[in-house]
Design an enzyme around this catalytic site. Structure first.
Site, PDB file in Angstrom:
ATOM      1  N   HIS A  18     103.290  55.788  48.609  1.00 33.78           N
ATOM      2  CA  HIS A  18     104.282  55.003  49.338  1.00 33.78           C
ATOM      3  C   HIS A  18     105.674  55.614  49.197  1.00 33.78           C
ATOM      4  O   HIS A  18     106.237  55.652  48.114  1.00 33.78           O
ATOM      5  CB  HIS A  18     104.278  53.565  48.792  1.00 33.78           C
ATOM      6  CG  HIS A  18     105.185  52.634  49.516  1.00 33.78           C
ATOM      7  ND1 HIS A  18     106.176  51.909  48.876  1.00 33.78           N
ATOM      8  CD2 HIS A  18     105.239  52.295  50.824  1.00 33.78           C
ATOM      9  CE1 HIS A  18     106.803  51.172  49.761  1.00 33.78           C
ATOM     10  NE2 HIS A  18     106.255  51.374  50.943  1.00 33.78           N
ATOM     11  N   GLU A  49     102.897  58.280  52.785  1.00 36.24           N
ATOM     12  CA  GLU A  49     103.455  57.244  53.647  1.00 36.24           C
ATOM     13  C   GLU A  49     104.962  57.416  53.703  1.00 36.24           C
ATOM     14  O   GLU A  49     105.603  57.635  52.663  1.00 36.24           O
ATOM     15  CB  GLU A  49     103.088  55.857  53.104  1.00 36.24           C
ATOM     16  CG  GLU A  49     103.421  54.698  54.027  1.00 36.24           C
ATOM     17  CD  GLU A  49     104.851  54.191  53.894  1.00 36.24           C
ATOM     18  OE1 GLU A  49     105.289  53.436  54.785  1.00 36.24           O
ATOM     19  OE2 GLU A  49     105.537  54.552  52.913  1.00 36.24           O
ATOM     20  N   HIS A  64     113.975  54.786  54.842  1.00 33.12           N
ATOM     21  CA  HIS A  64     113.416  53.454  55.054  1.00 33.12           C
ATOM     22  C   HIS A  64     114.406  52.437  55.594  1.00 33.12           C
ATOM     23  O   HIS A  64     114.172  51.785  56.603  1.00 33.12           O
ATOM     24  CB  HIS A  64     112.814  52.920  53.748  1.00 33.12           C
ATOM     25  CG  HIS A  64     112.275  51.527  53.874  1.00 33.12           C
ATOM     26  ND1 HIS A  64     113.035  50.403  53.602  1.00 33.12           N
ATOM     27  CD2 HIS A  64     111.058  51.066  54.263  1.00 33.12           C
ATOM     28  CE1 HIS A  64     112.329  49.321  53.816  1.00 33.12           C
ATOM     29  NE2 HIS A  64     111.109  49.699  54.220  1.00 33.12           N
TER      30      HIS A  64
END
Length: 260
Positions: A18, A49, A64
């Site tokens: 992640h 990811e 993000h």
């Protein structure tokens, strides 16, 4: 709908790092950086990811948040900047924000799970994936159904996850859900709905997904006991920050598909 013979889905259990994940506490602030992804690849991870935002001048920044403030030494909305303006920004005070094309080039043997964070990213993402010949080694998703639909129209050959609306139909509609399933190939969902107490990762949801040739990937799981519970339930992949623990669990269970 893309089926499970697709290269992205052809392996066994999908272990996803992640935003690159972390190996030690010092790694935690360095999310979505080449450093983080490099550490995951060195640990043997094949699935990374990440998130993308479009810049004012049409580049794809791997980042993000909508704003720079939380993880960088700068402030303001990332989408208000050109790439030249972002080049000097440092994540965790150390790492530059990477471009998606840089990661595609450096980590050419990996699969990427890409979350589209803004509308501006759609067109450049299609362009970058095609220019780098990466359309068969990514799965693209978004928390915006309209955004994901726009990407699907522009790049029908690229594997996509189920839209938020498709997830809601499959997990909440119960008996009706067999009548209409989203074209996405992967349910990528949390264990529980953040807005309600409903658990999303259930045996009946897995049955519906698997019966239709779809996979179920669960995010973001950092607890070892929960990793084992979900594997026992039959999920097809886990997304984790704690990539050392996830690898240890999968190795112990004979499910590790990455490098040793």
């Amino acid at each position: 709908m893309q089926r499970r013979h697709h290269p992205y889905l052809a392996s066994g259990f999908a272990a996803m790092a992640h935003r690159g994940g972390w190996v030690t506490p010092d790694d935690v602030p360095r999310e979505n950086t080449a450093y983080a992804f490099r550490r995951a690849v060195e640990l043997g991870y094949r699935y990374l990811e990440l998130d993308v935002h479009g810049t004012v001048d049409g580049r794809l920044a791997v980042f993000h948040d909508e704003v720079l403030d939380r993880v960088t030494d700068a402030s303001g909305a990332i989408g208000d900047h050109t790439w030249a303006e972002l080049a000097g920004v440092r994540i965790g005070g150390m790492d530059p924000i990477p471009l998606l094309e840089e990661l595609l080039e450096e980590f050419g043997s990996t699969f990427l799970n890409i979350d589209i964070k803004d509308d501006r990213s759609v067109a450049p993402l299609v362009d970058v994936l095609r220019r780098f010949g990466a359309t068969d080694r990514v799965c693209v998703g978004s928390f915006s159904g309209a955004r994901l639909a726009a990407f699907r129209r522009a790049a029908p050959e690229v594997l996509t996850s189920v839209t938020p609306g498709g997830v809601a139909w499959a997990t909440h509609a119960f008996g009706l859900r067999r009548l209409r399933l989203d074209r996405g190939a992967a349910f990528q969902i949390p264990v529980r709905d953040e807005r309600t107490p409903l658990e999303l990762v259930r045996a009946d949801v897995l049955r519906v997904a698997h019966a239709s040739g779809r996979v179920v990937h669960v995010w973001t799981v950092n607890d070892e006991a929960e990793m084992n519970r979900l594997i026992d339930l039959g999920v097809d992949g886990l997304v984790s920050d704690d990539i050392t623990t996830l690898k240890r669990v999968l190795v112990a269970r004979g499910l590790w598909e990455g490098a040793a």
